[in-house]
Structures are given as structure tokens and as C-alpha cells.
Design an enzyme around this catalytic site. Structure first.
Site, mmCIF file in Angstrom:
data_model
loop_
_atom_site.group_PDB
_atom_site.id
_atom_site.type_symbol
_atom_site.label_atom_id
_atom_site.label_comp_id
_atom_site.label_asym_id
_atom_site.label_seq_id
_atom_site.Cartn_x
_atom_site.Cartn_y
_atom_site.Cartn_z
ATOM 1 N N CYS A 82 -1.601 -11.246 -3.516
ATOM 2 C CA CYS A 82 -1.231 -11.247 -4.940
ATOM 3 C C CYS A 82 0.292 -11.335 -5.090
ATOM 4 C CB CYS A 82 -1.832 -10.042 -5.659
ATOM 5 S SG CYS A 82 -1.882 -10.274 -7.451
ATOM 6 N N HIS A 183 -7.507 -10.586 -4.726
ATOM 7 C CA HIS A 183 -7.450 -9.292 -4.035
ATOM 8 C C HIS A 183 -8.605 -9.179 -3.042
ATOM 9 C CE1 HIS A 183 -4.199 -7.412 -6.308
ATOM 10 N NE2 HIS A 183 -4.628 -8.157 -7.305
ATOM 11 N N GLU A 185 -9.111 -6.970 -0.956
ATOM 12 C CA GLU A 185 -9.526 -5.567 -0.876
ATOM 13 C C GLU A 185 -10.449 -5.186 -2.027
ATOM 14 O OE1 GLU A 185 -6.675 -6.663 -1.927
ATOM 15 O OE2 GLU A 185 -5.780 -5.337 -3.432
#
Lengths: 206, 257
Positions: A82, A183, A185
Site C-alpha cells: 500500500c 493489503h 494481510e
């Protein structure tokens, strides 16, 4: 054996989720704000939310450009996530025009009016060139949350996301420098698989 | 193309889930981490934790809850309920919340929205609007504060625009009239707000069947939130997504990579 990886701490955003996602993907993450330690890393992840200007302020204070230079000279794979991806580019227009770290060609601009901004949500990536972070089979589902995009040079763009006709560079890379706009994650299994592939890239020379 | 999001909402009190789905496999249905992971496996695109703790003491457990959820969950989540100050918001974001939802405090001090958006970006600043339809020939809606109990005199479309101007990255829009009824999202309200602001609108209040979600999306909602139907097992995330996909809406479904 778990893969050693240094997560750069710019003091911004939520590092806990990135750290834990790296553990789930088979990594042994270590948080660091120390330029010498980052320069000696086996692998580097550069996470981050907030804004380009603030991110660059913190990066300059840390001496991140020189640290990443040293890591890359030792062939360490580097992954920006990001904002961490955005500051790898040459310049960004958030907070006034600012120079980036300049590891990848292109600039970071605000998403144009007329589309939903911020670009928040899930979409499937469209691969445009081979990337060691993506499999040749289906591109993964990815969760995005961004108001800016990287206008990346075509030769470093590996996957894109179409946002109502606006093309968002989603996966970029050149040699050992990698970046993802979304993202991983927060992107469930597809994100974890991408992180696992990053962790399997050969680590830096001693 | 962005897919439309299904957002189950879990009510938490004193760090425990008091209203969440009754997943059969859970050992501890009150554990927010177990609940969150089960929703993630079921295909939820995002979660919303709403803290309904009345006492400050019970609220202190919220940050610890957020830390635990952030460690285990691999989809994004928002946290709301009683966020009063920029410090409250910062503590939740640092603990790992992707978004913080502001409601009453933003109405009494709108500059709070800007302050929270500056912390980590507007994508983390969600403004929740509880709106109730006013009588009259032209449809309009009044904003309520304090959990939908106090009229504020503000008109919902104008407040949504102001919130976005001040930095809100998303609007969580609840129809007080429809909340808990199962009669469907208020499509007219959703359309009015979604067409007035460039940010995503999350429709909330009234979900009763899968078609209701599709209706909210057709009215311009980027996401739809529900608590009761998932909590009581009336609907599964899969049923909702299948129906929306069948109607041609872009959904993150099926989940297989």
C-alpha cells in the site's frame, strides 16, 4: 525452517496485522526502525498506511533509501505494501508534490473524480506480466483501501485492478523490488499465499 | 471491478460477543476471535464490531479485543460504539482496527472526522449515520444521535456530504425505521445518500432475506451490513452471496482461489 524477514517500522499504521500475516505465511518477522539492521536483512517488508508526505518524512528520518540500497545490493527481496509500495516510486502528489524513494519508475496520483474514492473493497486481480508473487493460475482476490494510485511504468506492472475504467497498478516489480497496492494481510487466503511466495524468494547474501 | 461487500456486525460488551452468529462448531460463542474467524471462513468480506458496553470499565476491554482480533483475522474489520475522542480512535487503529466508526461524537464535534482521517487516511474514518424518515411529500431523513434515540435536526443527505467533505472515507448508513424489522434495507434512503457522496456507502438496517441485499446494492450501496439475520442463523453469508451473484452483482464468491 521459517523465512527471516524484517518489517520496517515507520511508526505509522497497523504493523501487528502485517507481522501476524507473515507468521501465518511461514515467516519469522522482526520489526525494525534501524537502518543498519534493515540493510543487513534477509528480506524486507515495507508496510504502511497514512499519507505519502508523512511516509517520506519518516523514511528520510530513518535513512531508508540507503538502507534499502544496501539490502538490494545483497539481493534481498523487498516488498512494499500500500503506502509502502507507493513510496518506492519516484514521486507522489499527496501533501504537495514529494519525491519518493525512486526504486521504481512512475508517480503516485489521486484517483480521478467520477469514480468511487476511496477505492475500498475486494476485487480479483488481472495479471499483465509474470510475477514471482503470483501463480500462473487464477489471480487472487485482493482487498484494497486507497485514494491514490501508482501510475507505474508498463514494464514494472505485473497485475492491475480495474476500478470503473480507472486502471490501478496492483502488483509491480523489477528485479528484487516488489510492491502491492492492496493489503495481502487483509486479503484472506489469496493474500496469505502471496506473502508465502514472497517469503520463498531466495534470501539476501550474507 | 470492485465486488459488493457483505458485512456481518457483532455486538460486543465487556470484550465478549453478545450478538454474533450461532456457529455450531464454536467452543466459545462469546469469544470475538472465534466468531470473527468463523465469519471469515464463511465468506464475510469485512466485519463490524459494535461496542455496546455502558460502563467505561467494560469499554477498556475493547482495545484488548481489537488486538486479539487483528492478530487472527485476515479480512478487514471496523470498530464502533462510543468512540468519543481522537485518542479513542487512535488506540483502536493502533490495536489493529482497519476502520473506526464515528457517530454521536462526530455530530457534536464534526472536526473529529478530520482529526481521525489524518491519523491513517480517510479509508480508516467511517462515519455512521442513523437516519429516520420524516413525513412530507418529498422524502427526507433526519439524523439521530445516541444510538438512534435523539433527533439532531440535521438532514441526512446534507450531513453525509459534510462528513465526506471533512474526511470520512465511508458512510455506514442505518435506517432506524427498518432496523430489526427484517423488512428490507431502506432503498430510497440508500439511493439518496449513495448518489450524493463519492465514498462507499454501507447500507444497514432491515435485512431479512438475500434479495434485500441485492436491492441495497442496486440502489448504490457498496456494502451491506446485517446483524440479526446472521446472529439467529436465518441467513448464511453464502446464501446471500449466491443470490446476489445469481442476480448478476459482482461478489467475492465462490471463495476458491
Amino acid at each position: 525452517m521459517s523465512a527471516r524477514v524484517t518489517v520496517v517500522d515507520l511508526g505509522l499504521g497497523n504493523l501487528g496485522s502485517v507481522m501476524q500475516a507473515l507468521v501465518r505465511a511461514g515467516g519469522e518477522p522482526r520489526l525494525s526502525a534501524d537502518a543498519v539492521e534493515i540493510g543487513r536483512s534477509a528480506r524486507v517488508v515495507l508496510p504502511g498506511v497514512a499519507a505519502f508526505g508523512l511516509g517520506m518524512d519518516r523514511a528520510q528520518r530513518l535513512g531508508l533509501r540507503a538502507a534499502l540500497d544496501r539490502a538490494l545490493q545483497r539481493h534481498a527481496p523487498v516488498l512494499g505494501i500500500c503506502l509502502g509500495m507507493q513510496i518506492l516510486f519516484e514521486e507522489g502528489e499527496e501533501d504537495g508534490l514529494r519525491q519518493g524513494l525512486g526504486f521504481l519508475p512512475g508517480r503516485v496520483t489521486r484517483l480521478p473524480a467520477g469514480v468511487q474514492v476511496p477505492h475500498i473493497g475486494w476485487q480479483r486481480l488481472e495479471t499483465t506480466a509474470p510475477s514471482p508473487l503470483l501463480t500462473e493460475a487464477a489471480a487472487p482476490w485482493a482487498y484494497f483501501a486507497n485514494s491514490y494510485r501508482c501510475e507505474a511504468a508498463a514494464d514494472v506492472t505485473q497485475a492491475v485492478a480495474d476500478h470503473s475504467g480507472v486502471r490501478i497498478a496492483a502488483v509491480v516489480g523489477r528485479a528484487n523490488v516488489h510492491g502491492v497496492q492492496f493489503h495481502p494481510e487483509k486479503s484472506a487466503r489469496g493474500g496469505e499465499a502471496l506473502l508465502a511466495r514472497f517469503l520463498r524468494l531466495p534470501e539476501a547474501l550474507p | 471491478m470492485l465486488t459488493r461487500r457483505i458485512v456481518p456486525c457483532l455486538d460486543v460488551k465487556g470484550g465478549r460477543v453478545v450478538k454474533g452468529v450461532r456457529f455450531e462448531e464454536l467452543r466459545d460463542a462469546g469469544d470475538p476471535v472465534e466468531q470473527a474467524r468463523a465469519y471469515g471462513r464463511a465468506g464475510a468480506d469485512e466485519l463490524c464490531f459494535l461496542d455496546i458496553s455502558a460502563s467505561l470499565e467494560a469499554r477498556g476491554t475493547l482495545v484488548a479485543l481489537v488486538e486479539r482480533v487483528a492478530r487472527e483475522l485476515s479480512i478487514p474489520f471496523a470498530v464502533g460504539g462510543g468512540v468519543r475522542t481522537v485518542q479513542d480512535a487512535e488506540a483502536l487503529l493502533r490495536a489493529g482496527a482497519d476502520k473506526v466508526s464515528l457517530n454521536t461524537a462526530a455530530l457534536s464535534d464534526p472536526s473529529l472526522i478530520t482529526a481521525v482521517a489524518r491519523l491513517t487516511g480517510s479509508q480508516s474514518a467511517l462515519v455512521a449515520i442513523d437516519a429516520k424518515r420524516l413525513g412530507g411529500p418529498t422524502p427526507s431523513w433526519e439524523v439521530y444521535s445516541h444510538g438512534g434515540t435523539r433527533p439532531t435536526g440535521r438532514e441526512a443527505v446534507a450531513w453525509a456530504r459534510e462528513a465526506v467533505d471533512r474526511g470520512a472515507g465511508e458512510i455506514l448508513l442505518t435506517s432506524i425505521d427498518r432496523d430489526g424489522t427484517g423488512a428490507g434495507f431502506e432503498v430510497e434512503l440508500t439511493r439518496a445518500i449513495a448518489s450524493a457522496v463519492p465514498v462507499p456507502v454501507i447500507a444497514s438496517g432491515g435485512a431479512g432475506n438475500p434479495a434485500h441485499f441485492a436491492d441495497a446494492f442496486a440502489a448504490g450501496a457498496a456494502a451491506a451490513l446485517a446483524a440479526t439475520v446472521f446472529h439467529f442463523g436465518t441467513l448464511s453469508v453464502a446464501q446471500v452471496k449466491e443470490e446476489c451473484a445469481r442476480r448478476g452483482l459482482p461478489m467475492r464468491w465462490p471463495l476458491e482461489e
